[in-house]
Design a protein around this motif. Structure first.
Motif, PDB file in Angstrom:
ATOM      1  N   ARG A 168       0.872  -1.164   0.000  1.00 24.34           N
ATOM      2  CA  ARG A 168       0.000   0.000   0.000  1.00 24.34           C
ATOM      3  C   ARG A 168       0.919   1.227   0.000  1.00 24.34           C
ATOM      4  N   ILE A 169       0.354   2.339  -0.384  1.00 19.58           N
ATOM      5  CA  ILE A 169       1.115   3.577  -0.278  1.00 19.58           C
ATOM      6  C   ILE A 169       0.731   4.236   1.046  1.00 19.58           C
ATOM      7  N   SER A 170       1.734   4.509   1.839  1.00 21.47           N
ATOM      8  CA  SER A 170       1.521   5.003   3.207  1.00 21.47           C
ATOM      9  C   SER A 170       2.195   6.351   3.404  1.00 21.47           C
ATOM     10  N   ILE A 171       1.900   6.951   4.545  1.00 21.64           N
ATOM     11  CA  ILE A 171       2.713   8.070   4.994  1.00 21.64           C
ATOM     12  C   ILE A 171       4.021   7.480   5.502  1.00 21.64           C
ATOM     13  N   VAL A 172       5.125   7.937   4.947  1.00 23.24           N
ATOM     14  CA  VAL A 172       6.455   7.472   5.367  1.00 23.24           C
ATOM     15  C   VAL A 172       7.082   8.605   6.176  1.00 23.24           C
ATOM     16  N   HIS A 173       7.458   8.300   7.383  1.00 25.32           N
ATOM     17  CA  HIS A 173       8.083   9.311   8.250  1.00 25.32           C
ATOM     18  C   HIS A 173       9.371   9.821   7.626  1.00 25.32           C
ATOM     19  N   ILE A 197       6.453   9.400  24.126  1.00 27.32           N
ATOM     20  CA  ILE A 197       5.432  10.454  24.245  1.00 27.32           C
ATOM     21  C   ILE A 197       5.353  11.370  23.017  1.00 27.32           C
ATOM     22  N   ALA A 198       6.330  11.278  22.110  1.00 30.32           N
ATOM     23  CA  ALA A 198       6.208  12.090  20.886  1.00 30.32           C
ATOM     24  C   ALA A 198       7.155  11.579  19.806  1.00 30.32           C
ATOM     25  N   ILE A 199       6.637  11.471  18.592  1.00 30.28           N
ATOM     26  CA  ILE A 199       7.455  11.151  17.424  1.00 30.28           C
ATOM     27  C   ILE A 199       7.782  12.478  16.745  1.00 30.28           C
ATOM     28  N   LEU A 200       9.067  12.735  16.575  1.00 31.55           N
ATOM     29  CA  LEU A 200       9.522  14.040  16.059  1.00 31.55           C
ATOM     30  C   LEU A 200      10.211  13.900  14.695  1.00 31.55           C
ATOM     31  N   ASP A 201      10.705  15.037  14.200  1.00 30.05           N
ATOM     32  CA  ASP A 201      11.575  15.097  13.017  1.00 30.05           C
ATOM     33  C   ASP A 201      10.963  14.455  11.776  1.00 30.05           C
ATOM     34  N   TRP A 202       9.882  15.050  11.332  1.00 25.73           N
ATOM     35  CA  TRP A 202       9.165  14.540  10.164  1.00 25.73           C
ATOM     36  C   TRP A 202       9.611  15.256   8.885  1.00 25.73           C
ATOM     37  N   GLU A 203      10.779  15.862   8.880  1.00 23.68           N
ATOM     38  CA  GLU A 203      11.143  16.704   7.734  1.00 23.68           C
ATOM     39  C   GLU A 203      11.347  15.940   6.437  1.00 23.68           C
ATOM     40  N   MET A 204      11.548  14.621   6.516  1.00 25.09           N
ATOM     41  CA  MET A 204      11.700  13.851   5.280  1.00 25.09           C
ATOM     42  C   MET A 204      10.447  13.036   4.961  1.00 25.09           C
ATOM     43  N   ALA A 205       9.325  13.411   5.564  1.00 21.37           N
ATOM     44  CA  ALA A 205       8.083  12.669   5.343  1.00 21.37           C
ATOM     45  C   ALA A 205       7.653  12.745   3.873  1.00 21.37           C
ATOM     46  N   HIS A 206       7.035  11.667   3.437  1.00 23.04           N
ATOM     47  CA  HIS A 206       6.509  11.614   2.071  1.00 23.04           C
ATOM     48  C   HIS A 206       5.557  10.434   1.974  1.00 23.04           C
ATOM     49  N   LEU A 207       4.980  10.242   0.812  1.00 23.32           N
ATOM     50  CA  LEU A 207       4.127   9.076   0.589  1.00 23.32           C
ATOM     51  C   LEU A 207       4.941   8.022  -0.138  1.00 23.32           C
ATOM     52  N   GLY A 208       4.847   6.790   0.326  1.00 22.20           N
ATOM     53  CA  GLY A 208       5.641   5.744  -0.318  1.00 22.20           C
ATOM     54  C   GLY A 208       5.413   4.394   0.303  1.00 22.20           C
ATOM     55  N   ASP A 209       6.372   3.507   0.100  1.00 24.38           N
ATOM     56  CA  ASP A 209       6.292   2.127   0.594  1.00 24.38           C
ATOM     57  C   ASP A 209       6.587   2.128   2.096  1.00 24.38           C
ATOM     58  N   PRO A 210       5.670   1.587   2.924  1.00 23.31           N
ATOM     59  CA  PRO A 210       5.911   1.617   4.372  1.00 23.31           C
ATOM     60  C   PRO A 210       7.143   0.820   4.798  1.00 23.31           C
ATOM     61  N   LEU A 211       7.597  -0.105   3.963  1.00 25.79           N
ATOM     62  CA  LEU A 211       8.806  -0.849   4.319  1.00 25.79           C
ATOM     63  C   LEU A 211      10.039   0.051   4.345  1.00 25.79           C
ATOM     64  N   GLU A 212       9.944   1.192   3.667  1.00 27.15           N
ATOM     65  CA  GLU A 212      11.072   2.137   3.709  1.00 27.15           C
ATOM     66  C   GLU A 212      11.343   2.564   5.153  1.00 27.15           C
ATOM     67  N   ASP A 213      10.283   2.890   5.885  1.00 24.15           N
ATOM     68  CA  ASP A 213      10.442   3.292   7.283  1.00 24.15           C
ATOM     69  C   ASP A 213      10.932   2.133   8.145  1.00 24.15           C
ATOM     70  N   LEU A 214      10.375   0.949   7.910  1.00 25.90           N
ATOM     71  CA  LEU A 214      10.766  -0.197   8.739  1.00 25.90           C
ATOM     72  C   LEU A 214      12.260  -0.488   8.555  1.00 25.90           C
ATOM     73  N   ALA A 215      12.715  -0.469   7.317  1.00 24.21           N
ATOM     74  CA  ALA A 215      14.135  -0.746   7.045  1.00 24.21           C
ATOM     75  C   ALA A 215      15.039   0.312   7.678  1.00 24.21           C
ATOM     76  N   TRP A 216      14.621   1.555   7.619  1.00 24.86           N
ATOM     77  CA  TRP A 216      15.411   2.652   8.226  1.00 24.86           C
ATOM     78  C   TRP A 216      15.474   2.469   9.747  1.00 24.86           C
ATOM     79  N   ALA A 217      14.348   2.094  10.333  1.00 28.83           N
ATOM     80  CA  ALA A 217      14.306   1.878  11.788  1.00 28.83           C
ATOM     81  C   ALA A 217      15.204   0.719  12.200  1.00 28.83           C
ATOM     82  N   LEU A 218      15.357  -0.263  11.308  1.00 29.33           N
ATOM     83  CA  LEU A 218      16.164  -1.455  11.612  1.00 29.33           C
ATOM     84  C   LEU A 218      17.641  -1.263  11.273  1.00 29.33           C
ATOM     85  N   ASP A 219      17.983  -0.161  10.635  1.00 29.09           N
ATOM     86  CA  ASP A 219      19.355   0.018  10.155  1.00 29.09           C
ATOM     87  C   ASP A 219      20.358  -0.029  11.328  1.00 29.09           C
ATOM     88  N   PRO A 220      21.489  -0.726  11.127  1.00 30.22           N
ATOM     89  CA  PRO A 220      22.441  -0.887  12.239  1.00 30.22           C
ATOM     90  C   PRO A 220      23.024   0.414  12.783  1.00 30.22           C
TER      91      PRO A 220
END
Lengths: 144, 344
Positions: free
Chosen positions: B203-208, B225-248
């Motif tokens: 699906r196309i999601s909001i990507v942080h 209590i708060a998710i910050l720094d949304w300056e690179m937000a865009h619409l795209g593949d939600p796996l993009e965010d998951l992979a970034w969160a998992l990056d070493p």
């Protein structure tokens, strides 16, 4: 040069990170001083090894080009020959960086060629080199 | 902090919030980090309403990430009144007459801290609780309705099979424009990614766009209590965010525990449960390569800014000196493993 630049930078790091930073109120000033201190620590780490890393990388790339130049034709063959025969004028970091950049441009072309030609041994050889380069260039920071 | 800035902010708030009556600034300080914007904490005393904490995010002269503040503002707005905790986004000002550069204003989220990526154990005894929330919130971001979101008005929606292409082209262009020296590892990764595209997005999601440890506030008691720094937000593949969160790079020195929290497997499972989506292994492998490549592009840009003197914030130097070699090593290791796998 004594004290050596490495020692100067390490002590400057310690002074800023462990004395000046903690004495400042928490916030932008303290964070900036601490990050600046860490930059000095990284520069200290690079100081001793910078010429060695670049000289080794340049020698490795020239050796690779020398071995592979006869298996490649056309313009890339010319580039490989010229790069293999090139030399670093001196051991200044700027000079080594200049040579390194020229050699890496040729390496990119050679790797793309190896991928297009399906030459797995050459691909593996280049990737191994790149992995070695990346390993040597890593900066290690203490966990806080 | 300069009296001039204090006076400017006071004048702005008085004009923007006439219903508050007389307004005085009790405290003004700059927050460290966030090299893409200058961030200021303001404590304002309002005749009608008492003391109020506000955050001003002003465009810098030069920026790490060339983003529109409108996108970031819209991203925050996309999650107001949702189960994704974000500070309230109050005002967006594109005019330069108030603070010389565009800025936006948010409510301050009080009582929270963000982790340093160099910290070995940022969450202590609360690591597990933080980890489960971290991946669960990301799952909820992934399934937020796109069409009704503020961000949809400012970010183009790609076709599911084109999302990867757009992102790869974007960051390749950044490398093309900003590299100070040739990047053979990044170039090899780009060629691999083009030869081995991921499956279309589920699906196309909001990507942080920068969802990681350090970019959220926690209360020190195991609660995000708060998710910050949304300056690179865009619409795209939600796996993009998951992979970034998992990056070493964001694993606090232990890649087996992404974000310094729970295991990679537990994190992925938590994301899948919260989103109802699947983290297909092949797709996640592609987006993991992409995450490190995107990192390289960002670090290259920051190194260039620092080298040129356009932005001498030491965070920019840190990015070039530490993060760039780190991600080069991650990508080189991945390419070697993939090449070995392809031949076996």
């Amino acid at each position: 040069m004594k004290p050596s630049p490495e020692i100067v930078l390490n002590h400057a790091f310690a002074k800023l990170a462990m004395e000046v930073g903690p004495a400042l109120p928490a916030g932008y000033g303290q964070g900036t001083v601490t990050t600046t201190a860490v930059s000095l620590l990284m520069a200290a780490q690079e100081f001793n090894r910078a010429a060695d890393i670049r000289a080794r990388e340049n020698a490795a790339m020239r050796a690779l080009f020398s071995e592979t130049k006869d298996f490649v034709t056309g313009a890339l063959n010319e580039e490989l020959r010229a790069a293999a025969a090139s030399k670093d004028r001196d051991l200044m970091i700027a000079t080594l960086d200049q040579g390194n950049a020229s050699l890496k441009t040729v390496l990119i072309a050679l790797q793309a060629h190896a991928e297009e030609a399906g030459s797995y041994p050459l691909q593996a050889r280049i990737l191994q080199l790149l992995q070695e380069f990346a390993t040597a260039r890593q900066i290690f920071l203490p966990a806080t | 902090m300069s009296d001039k800035l204090k006076a400017q902010i006071t004048a702005y708030l008085r004009a923007r919030m006439p219903e508050a009556g007389a307004i005085e600034i009790n405290a003004l300080s700059r927050i460290h980090g966030g090299a893409s914007r200058e961030t200021f904490r303001v404590r304002a005393n309002m005749e009608n309403g008492g003391e109020r904490g506000l955050i001003f995010r002003r465009d810098p002269v030069s920026t790490l990430i060339e983003t529109e503040r409108q996108i970031e503002f819209a991203a925050y707005r996309s999650f107001r009144d949702s189960d994704v905790p974000v500070p309230g986004a109050l005002f967006l000002e594109t005019e330069t007459r108030w603070l010389e550069r565009p800025f936006f204003v948010m409510e301050e989220v009080e009582g929270g801290t963000a982790a340093s990526i160099l910290s070995a154990d940022p969450y202590g005894a609360h690591a597990e609780a933080i980890g489960h929330q971290f991946f669960s919130i990301l799952g909820r971001i992934a399934v937020r309705d796109v069409a009704s979101s503020d961000l949809a008005k400012h970010s183009e929606k790609p076709a599911p099979d084109k999302a990867w292409m757009r992102e790869l082209a974007h960051w390749e262009k950044v490398i093309d424009e900003d590299e100070l020296e040739p990047q053979p590892i990044a170039r090899a990764a780009i060629r691999w990614m083009r030869r081995n595209p991921p499956p279309p997005a589920q699906r196309i999601s909001i990507v942080h766009g920068d969802y990681r440890t350090g970019n959220f506030l926690h209360d020190g008691q195991g609660r995000i209590i708060a998710i910050l720094d949304w300056e690179m937000a865009h619409l795209g593949d939600p796996l993009e965010d998951l992979a970034w969160a998992l990056d070493p790079l964001w694993a606090h020195h232990n890649p087996a525990r992404p974000a310094g929290t729970i295991s990679r497997e537990a994190g992925i499972a938590g994301w899948e449960k919260a989103s109802g989506l699947k983290a297909d292994a092949k797709a996640l492998q592609w987006w993991s390569m992409f995450a490190s490549l995107k990192g390289i592009a960002i670090w290259i840009s920051s190194a260039k800014e620092f080298q040129s003197g356009d932005n001498t914030d030491p965070v920019m130097a840190f990015s070039g000196l530490y993060c760039l070699p780190y991600h080069n090593k991650v990508l080189a290791d991945r390419l070697v493993a993939l090449n070995a796998g392809a031949r076996s």
